[in-house]
Design a protein around this motif. Structure first.
Motif: not given
Length: 433
Positions: A202-214
């Motif tokens: 498949a075509r792969i889109e990479i975003h190196p950073v994911r974040y959230s507040v816990r």
């Protein structure tokens, strides 16, 4: 003399099979590509010269490198394919899986990967130096390989029914990658079990950073998952930290599990965001220390933090984790890292071909050589084989993730201790009576 910013790659393998590419944005172009036509023998000699000039081991793995040149230049080469084969044969004498020749298609694939236009199945592989087994370092998060259940440390036995025994990593790459929506069959060994997977490219889109507040008992904390050290990783990390600071987080969980590495200077930039001062990493080439990277600019937060690591955390991940551990900045939780402490330079040779050459070793701030050893966590939290298999992408960083839950518990302890220290420091002094 410092090493040029745009030359250094620290990844478990130069070739990212699923991405038809390599990890190595920011290349040092030593000359214009295709500026002249080379004979096949000239290409072989150019590869020899790059190794002679830059390779980290002055003994060339015990080879008489000048004799190697005489041997290969005494041969007749009728076409460029002969030269490619000879270049790979010559580099095999170094017994270094990270130093390798790339033909024009492979080198172009590497450049495509750095631009973010990625296709493939989404795994990073390496070749064991002793056993020569083709091994998965880690699947790319959200990729077809990750979705179907491939894991770090899986040994690839067959590709579309063909045994990988005696196969070099370039052959494996060529067989695994392919057009979008086509399928590849992989037979892997996981422990004592042999398993078959059919993966759709498949075509792969990479975003190196994911974040959230816990939300936690000690207040909100920032969870940041860093999946690769690409050319835009530092910018995305900086944006994530600034946003989380605005949201009033009390601490951070930084997750580099299954992160195979990437750019040396990306890892240094990210380390500086969490370190106000101190060394980050030193690189040593065959002449001695080549460079020492230090904190001192780009600092964003000193709030308590923990870092999640595992056997798929490699290279640039190990540089970052080692810097934070040696500077007593963070608690490392999980399992021992991959253990790749070498730096590659990627540069063009011939007419469109390229070579990745190991030019240095790197050491953590305390002087640790982690190559083939890895970094031990401060707190070990192992997952059973059953837990690893049951942990889906959706379960990562939830109450179904034992390593994450331990990280939250430890982080809360550190936040509480910090809050108590702050409270004590602001208490008014009592007047003497």
């Amino acid at each position: 003399m410092g090493i040029t910013h745009r030359t250094l790659v620290v990844s478990t393998t130069v070739v990212m099979t699923a991405l038809v590419a390599v990890t190595g944005a920011g290349l040092h172009w030593s000359r214009s590509l295709a500026s002249f036509r080379q004979s096949p023998k000239e290409l072989v000699d150019e590869v020899w010269q790059v190794i002679d000039r830059e390779y980290v081991d002055a003994t060339f793995n015990g080879n008489d490198w000048r004799a190697v040149r005489r041997e290969f230049l005494s041969r007749n080469y009728s076409n460029t394919e002969d030269a490619y084969k000879a270049a790979r044969e010559m580099l095999e004498k170094l017994n270094d899986p990270y130093t390798r020749f790339m033909d024009p298609e492979q080198f172009k694939s590497m450049q495509i990967e750095t631009s973010g236009e990625l296709t493939g199945v989404g795994i990073t592989i390496t070749q064991d130096e002793k056993t020569k087994e083709i091994t998965v370092v880690s699947p790319i998060e959200g990729s077809p390989a990750a979705e179907i259940g491939l894991m770090a440390k899986d040994v690839i036995l067959r590709i579309d029914g063909k045994s990988t025994k005696g196969m070099d990593i370039n052959q494996a790459v060529s067989m695994i990658r392919g057009p979008v929506n086509t399928k590849v069959r992989l037979t892997i060994q996981r422990g004592g079990q042999v398993m078959n997977f059919e993966v759709t490219r498949a075509r792969i889109e990479i975003h190196p950073v994911r974040y959230s507040v816990r939300q936690t008992p000690q207040g909100p904390v920032g969870y940041i998952r860093l999946v690769t050290f690409s050319s835009n990783a530092a910018a995305e990390m900086r944006s994530a930290i600034r946003d989380l600071e605005k949201q009033g987080v009390q601490g951070y969980v930084l997750d580099v599990r299954s992160n195979p590495g990437g750019l040396l200077f990306a890892s240094a930039e990210i380390a500086r965001m969490f370190l106000q001062q101190g060394d980050i990493v030193s690189t040593v080439n065959r002449q001695g220390e080549a460079d020492r990277l230090r904190a001192g600019r780009g600092f964003l937060t000193n709030k308590p933090m923990v870092v999640l690591i595992d056997g798929g955390s490699a290279s640039a991940s190990e540089i970052l984790a080692g810097a934070l551990q040696d500077n007593n900045r963070a608690v490392l939780i999980g399992t021992k890292t991959f253990g790749k402490g070498l730096v590659q330079s990627v540069q063009p040779v011939g007419e469109g071909s390229g070579i990745a050459v190991t030019i240095a070793k790197y050491f953590t701030p305390s002087g640790r050589d982690i190559n083939k050893k890895g970094i031990e966590p401060d707190i070990e939290v192992k997952l059973t084989e059953q837990q690893r298999e049951q942990l889906t992408r959706e379960d990562i960083a939830t109450d179904k993730d034992p390593q994450f839950m331990r990280a939250i518990a430890v982080l809360n302890e550190r936040i509480l201790a910090e809050q108590q220290r702050s409270a004590q420091s602001v208490q008014p002094s009592r007047a003497l009576r």
